[in-house]
Design an enzyme around this catalytic site. Structure first.
Site, PDB file in Angstrom:
ATOM      1  CD  GLU A 183      50.194  17.487  27.243  1.00 34.80           C
ATOM      2  OE1 GLU A 183      49.549  16.556  26.751  1.00 34.80           O
ATOM      3  OE2 GLU A 183      49.841  18.082  28.280  1.00 34.80           O
ATOM      4  CD  GLU A 389      47.627  21.888  27.770  1.00 28.82           C
ATOM      5  OE1 GLU A 389      47.090  20.932  28.372  1.00 28.82           O
ATOM      6  OE2 GLU A 389      48.036  21.810  26.599  1.00 28.82           O
TER       7      GLU A 389
HETATM    8  C1  BGP Z   1      46.489  18.035  27.675  1.00 24.56           C
HETATM    9  C2  BGP Z   1      46.393  18.410  26.215  1.00 24.56           C
HETATM   10  C3  BGP Z   1      45.228  19.263  25.859  1.00 24.56           C
HETATM   11  C4  BGP Z   1      44.020  19.049  26.711  1.00 24.56           C
HETATM   12  C5  BGP Z   1      44.275  18.815  28.169  1.00 24.56           C
HETATM   13  C6  BGP Z   1      43.069  18.361  28.972  1.00 24.56           C
HETATM   14  O1  BGP Z   1      47.150  16.831  27.828  1.00 24.56           O
HETATM   15  O2  BGP Z   1      47.553  19.082  25.785  1.00 24.56           O
HETATM   16  O3  BGP Z   1      44.996  19.168  24.488  1.00 24.56           O
HETATM   17  O4  BGP Z   1      42.832  18.864  26.180  1.00 24.56           O
HETATM   18  O5  BGP Z   1      45.283  17.843  28.323  1.00 24.56           O
HETATM   19  O6  BGP Z   1      42.779  17.028  28.662  1.00 24.56           O
HETATM   20  P1  BGP Z   1      41.339  16.512  28.322  1.00 24.56           P
HETATM   21  O7  BGP Z   1      40.839  17.357  27.187  1.00 24.56           O
HETATM   22  O8  BGP Z   1      41.503  15.084  27.972  1.00 24.56           O
HETATM   23  O9  BGP Z   1      40.545  16.694  29.558  1.00 24.56           O
END
Ligand code: BGP
Length: 491
Positions: A183, A389
């Protein structure tokens, strides 16, 4: 609703949210080790007037849950077996850069770190899972920021190159799919963790190192990331032409819808896509530094200049595939103050999206937006796409039967996977779906355990207590069925 042969089914986590053991076997702190939540401006570093440098200064009143995380460092073999139990044929995690080069600027790597990932990747292979490895998931060694200012300094390209070479040479026989910077297009939203930047020459405000990072330093980091990415692609192919290198961008911002058909709003939506996603996607995939950035540089008063050699390098060494995260869509108009968090961009509420994740995070759920995103990306880049993701974080507790009936998560994955299938039917070359957080890990955005994404529950709580034991949620069985039928079970 069948998926192509060899479609990658699996899940994704990151070292810094899963492993813990933050100072074990030679590892030194990385940027995420000094924050509670990656959006935070409250860093566990302080300015030392005598040395004229920042140094680590953790707040004793804060729980840095990632320091122990869910103890994956010691439990990955059993956890990977649980993943294989769902039929995963692929698994994504990251290498904590600081396990291999603890401070980032050493000449020689740390053998203990290399041995650790040797075993982890071998274990994935034994269990029939194709490793998809992120080289830095917000994991720039802290020392590279406090000593060198981080990615705004071209020295980082050198340090990264040494790290990348070490990874490809050591793990190239086990790992074929590599993602460079997780990201990285969140650079301007999160300059410290996503950008790996710290303004160390006369910082304007030493008490808010994030807020006082200059635009020039952030754009210098952009410049250096483009060069480093191209060098990485070139290096991987030289070492082993079978290695595939992809970029990893947050693409919730692709599904940025105009609030209505007012031409001014259409333009704002287009600019939001460019400014948040394509400004990295275009150089990584098309090999060009977009001309639309020139106006932005002028307006922001920064100078960004690439040499002819750099432009040639970027042109010749585009990525092999495009990987991305997708959590939500957003709506914009000309008056909106576009914000963002780990879900992506946050603009105006979309009245057509009736589905929302439950309290307290309430991220809007837009499975059609994933189909739209896949189509837009494929039209623009014509590269294989990999979803690395997509998932939903819920506040959950075990019931009296020692499990969790997580129907909302089941609904979430079913609807998103259906739209992946529809996009493939539209002609998109999508190669895999890796669910975010198949086992509960520390939340990136909030630094909590309470925000759980897993099909597997981990007994750990926000105050740090818990047995760290694992338990199976009901979504585990549903995802297994979907994988077993290669998606056909979704009809
Ligand atoms: C993305 C990241 C992850 C992750 C996910 C969910 O932006 O790459 O590392 O954790 O988001 O976000 P969060 O953990 O804040 O719910």
């Amino acid at each position: 609703m069948a998926f192509p042969e060899g479609f990658l089914w699996g899940g994704a986590i990151a070292a810094n949210q899963y492993e813990g053991a933050w100072l074990e076997d030679g590892k030194q702190p990385n940027v995420t080790d000094v924050v509670v939540g990656i959006m935070s401006h409250d860093l566990g570093i302080a300015w030392n007037d005598e040395t004229g440098k920042y140094e680590m200064a953790l707040d004793p009143n804060k729980a840095y849950l990632s320091h122990t995380a869910v103890d994956g460092y010691h439990r990955y073999r059993d956890d990977l077996k649980l993943m294989a139990g769902m039929g995963f044929n692929s698994f994504r995690t990251s290498i904590a850069w600081g396990r291999i080069f603890p401070n980032g600027d050493e000449e020689e790597p740390n053998e203990a770190g290399l041995a650790y990932y040797d075993d982890m990747f071998a274990c994935m292979r034994e269990l029939g899972m194709e490793p998809v490895i992120t080289m830095s998931h917000y994991e720039t060694p802290l020392h590279l920021l406090t000593e060198y200012g981080g990615w705004s300094n071209p020295k980082l390209i050198e340090f990264w190159y040494r790290y990348a070479k070490t990874c490809f040479e050591r793990f190239g026989d086990k790992v074929k799919y590599w993602l460079t910077f997780n990201e990285v297009n969140a650079l301007f939203r999160m300059p410290f963790v996503a950008g790996g930047v710290l303004t160390i020459d006369n910082p304007a405000d030493v008490t808010d190192p994030v807020g006082s990072t200059t635009m020039q330093d952030q754009w210098d980091a952009y410049h250096n990331f483009l060069v480093a990415n191209a060098q990485t692609v070139k290096l991987a192919h030289e070492i082993n032409p079978d290695l595939k290198v992809g970029c990893m961008l947050t693409c919730s911002g692709v599904a940025t819808y105009p609030n209505n058909c007012n031409p001014a709003n259409i333009r704002v939506a287009m600019e939001a896509q460019r400014n948040n996603v394509f400004y990295f996607g275009d150089p990584f995939c098309l090999g060009i530094v977009p001309t639309y950035l020139k106006r932005r540089w002028r307006e922001e008063g920064v100078t960004v200049e690439f040499t002819d050699d750099e432009l040639f390098l970027i042109k010749e060494n585009t990525v092999d595939f495009f990987s991305f995260s997708y959590y939500r869509s957003t709506v914009v108009d000309a008056g909106v103050n576009l914000g963002g968090d780990t879900s992506g961009l946050t603009g105006i509420d979309n009245p057509f999206l009736v589905d929302k994740a439950p309290e307290p995070w309430k991220w809007p759920v837009d499975p059609d937006g994933l189909r739209y995103t896949l189509n837009v990306l494929y039209d623009r880049y014509h590269l294989p796409l990999l979803i690395v993701e997509n998932g939903v974080g819920l506040d959950e507790n075990l019931d009296e039967n020692g499990t969790i009936q997580d129907d909302f998560r089941v609904h979430y994955i079913e609807e998103h996977i259906k739209n992946v299938s529809r996009a493939i039917d539209d002609g998109v070359d999508c190669r895999g779906y890796l669910y975010w957080g198949p086992i509960d890990v520390v939340s990136a955005g909030t630094g909590e355990m309470k925000k759980r994404y897993g099909f597997v529950y981990v007994d750990r709580f926000n105050d740090g207590h818990g047995t760290l034991e694992r338990a199976i949620k009901q979504s585990y069985y549903r995802y297994k069925e979907i994988i077993e039928s290669n998606g056909a079970g979704l009809e």
